[in-house]
Design an enzyme around this catalytic site. Structure first.
Site, PDB file in Angstrom:
ATOM      1  N   ASP A  44       0.831  -1.203   0.000  1.00  0.00           N
ATOM      2  CA  ASP A  44       0.000   0.000   0.000  1.00  0.00           C
ATOM      3  C   ASP A  44       0.868   1.256   0.000  1.00  0.00           C
ATOM      4  O   ASP A  44       0.351   2.369  -0.066  1.00  0.00           O
ATOM      5  CB  ASP A  44      -1.001  -0.008   1.151  1.00  0.00           C
ATOM      6  CG  ASP A  44      -0.365  -0.200   2.520  1.00  0.00           C
ATOM      7  OD1 ASP A  44       0.880  -0.159   2.617  1.00  0.00           O
ATOM      8  OD2 ASP A  44      -1.121  -0.391   3.504  1.00  0.00           O
ATOM      9  N   SER A  45       2.186   1.054   0.007  1.00  0.00           N
ATOM     10  CA  SER A  45       3.117   2.158  -0.245  1.00  0.00           C
ATOM     11  C   SER A  45       2.895   2.751  -1.621  1.00  0.00           C
ATOM     12  O   SER A  45       3.415   3.827  -1.933  1.00  0.00           O
ATOM     13  CB  SER A  45       4.566   1.671  -0.125  1.00  0.00           C
ATOM     14  OG  SER A  45       4.782   0.520  -0.933  1.00  0.00           O
ATOM     15  N   ASP A  83      -0.527  -6.410   0.072  1.00  0.00           N
ATOM     16  CA  ASP A  83      -0.913  -5.729   1.308  1.00  0.00           C
ATOM     17  C   ASP A  83      -2.424  -5.701   1.478  1.00  0.00           C
ATOM     18  O   ASP A  83      -3.165  -5.365   0.541  1.00  0.00           O
ATOM     19  CB  ASP A  83      -0.403  -4.281   1.306  1.00  0.00           C
ATOM     20  CG  ASP A  83       0.864  -4.101   2.103  1.00  0.00           C
ATOM     21  OD1 ASP A  83       1.192  -4.982   2.909  1.00  0.00           O
ATOM     22  OD2 ASP A  83       1.530  -3.064   1.929  1.00  0.00           O
ATOM     23  N   LYS A 112      -0.356  -9.593   3.440  1.00  0.00           N
ATOM     24  CA  LYS A 112       0.327  -8.997   4.595  1.00  0.00           C
ATOM     25  C   LYS A 112      -0.651  -8.110   5.355  1.00  0.00           C
ATOM     26  O   LYS A 112      -1.338  -7.280   4.756  1.00  0.00           O
ATOM     27  CB  LYS A 112       1.542  -8.168   4.161  1.00  0.00           C
ATOM     28  CG  LYS A 112       2.286  -7.521   5.347  1.00  0.00           C
ATOM     29  CD  LYS A 112       3.649  -7.006   4.943  1.00  0.00           C
ATOM     30  CE  LYS A 112       3.601  -5.750   4.111  1.00  0.00           C
ATOM     31  NZ  LYS A 112       3.064  -4.575   4.864  1.00  0.00           N
ATOM     32  N   GLU A 114      -1.073  -5.672   9.013  1.00  0.00           N
ATOM     33  CA  GLU A 114      -0.365  -4.973  10.070  1.00  0.00           C
ATOM     34  C   GLU A 114      -1.048  -5.190  11.405  1.00  0.00           C
ATOM     35  O   GLU A 114      -2.267  -5.345  11.485  1.00  0.00           O
ATOM     36  CB  GLU A 114      -0.309  -3.470   9.754  1.00  0.00           C
ATOM     37  CG  GLU A 114       0.454  -3.138   8.479  1.00  0.00           C
ATOM     38  CD  GLU A 114       0.574  -1.643   8.233  1.00  0.00           C
ATOM     39  OE1 GLU A 114       0.249  -0.848   9.151  1.00  0.00           O
ATOM     40  OE2 GLU A 114       0.987  -1.260   7.124  1.00  0.00           O
ATOM     41  N   GLU A 181       9.570  -3.554  11.024  1.00  0.00           N
ATOM     42  CA  GLU A 181       9.968  -2.246  10.485  1.00  0.00           C
ATOM     43  C   GLU A 181      10.394  -1.306  11.601  1.00  0.00           C
ATOM     44  O   GLU A 181       9.696  -1.153  12.604  1.00  0.00           O
ATOM     45  CB  GLU A 181       8.813  -1.619   9.692  1.00  0.00           C
ATOM     46  CG  GLU A 181       9.162  -0.283   9.064  1.00  0.00           C
ATOM     47  CD  GLU A 181       8.123   0.210   8.083  1.00  0.00           C
ATOM     48  OE1 GLU A 181       8.290   1.345   7.574  1.00  0.00           O
ATOM     49  OE2 GLU A 181       7.147  -0.521   7.816  1.00  0.00           O
TER      50      GLU A 181
END
Length: 263
Positions: A44-45, A83, A112, A114, A181
């Site tokens: 999602d970057s 993501d 992925k 978070e 991270e």
């Protein structure tokens, strides 16, 4: 050789470093695949990098599925990691499964998400239904507003213990990978030695199972101040292909990240 979850665990068990880069289109997917990058992260970057927005939060499920389809058309061997987007998986395991299913149908091989130990139930729910999961702990960009900015996590003893407990809970729930991270190298090493899932670092030192960077950061084409953990591999490479190959070589040789890129 087609990269699978089993391949990643075998590499980690043998002490061979895993390489990951973000990727958003078919052309770069083909180039990174040819250079031997094991994991292509459709992150999602893409919000800040591709769309010019300030954070990852506005990236939609439709946009993520679109970019995964593009990458899947260009990659032959790499594992494609997609993501999960903000707001599309936090409400319930059932909501997460619906979102993950769409990303896998678009061409992802793993998703992925978070979050810490509270995401263990969702992780287990997905894994039990055939969805490989990569957990993301430490600095989680979707929590940028809660963190008050992009800050190193796990500096205090209490925070370090919390992140370690997060990693244990997620690994026990069946996570196939754990991305860490912006955590101190010593903590990342401890987690890597503790959990049975391969670990991928970004600003987490060299003593992890592998590394990830945002493609545009490592090529030096993303504007603005660079994070400490970023290295511009394009600076001396002379070509994009050369830069990617230099990144893969440096990660495999354990020369990146060096101390200057480590917290």
């Amino acid at each position: 050789m087609k990269i699978t979850v089993n391949t990643l665990h075998k590499l980690a068990a043998e002490g061979q470093k895993i390489t990951m880069l973000t990727c958003y289109d078919a052309s770069f997917a083909s180039l990174l695949d040819e250079a031997g990058v094991e994991i292509l992260l459709v992150g999602d970057s893409l919000g800040p990098v591709m769309q010019g927005i300030e954070s990852t939060l506005p990236v939609s499920e439709d946009e993520m599925a679109y970019h995964i389809r593009c990458v899947a058309r260009g990659a032959k061997n790499a594992l494609i990691l997609g993501d999960m987007t903000f707001g599309a998986y936090q409400q319930s395991p059932q909501q997460a499964f619906a979102h993950a299913s769409r990303l896998l149908q678009a061409g992802a091989h793993m998703v992925k998400l978070e979050g810490g130990a509270y995401m263990a139930e969702t992780t287990r729910f997905l894994v039990e239904r055939g969805v490989p999961v990569c957990s993301h702990i430490g600095l989680t960009p979707q929590f940028v507003n809660a963190f008050g900015g992009y800050r190193v996590q796990g500096k205090s003893e209490a925070d370090a213990q919390r992140i370690l407990n997060d990693a244990k809970a997620l690994a026990e729930a069946g996570a196939s990978l754990i991305v860490m991270e912006c955590v101190p190298a010593a903590l990342a090493r401890q987690i890597t030695e503790t959990v049975n899932a391969p670990t991928i670092g970004i600003g987490a030192g060299v003593d992890v199972s592998g590394q990830v960077l945002v493609l545009h950061d490592m090529l030096g084409v993303y504007p603005g101040k660079k994070a400490r953990f970023v290295k511009n591999f394009m600076h001396e490479a002379g070509s994009i292909q050369g830069a990617v190959e230099a990144y893969v070589k440096a990660v495999k040789a354990k020369t990146f990240p060096s101390e200057e890129h480590t917290y």
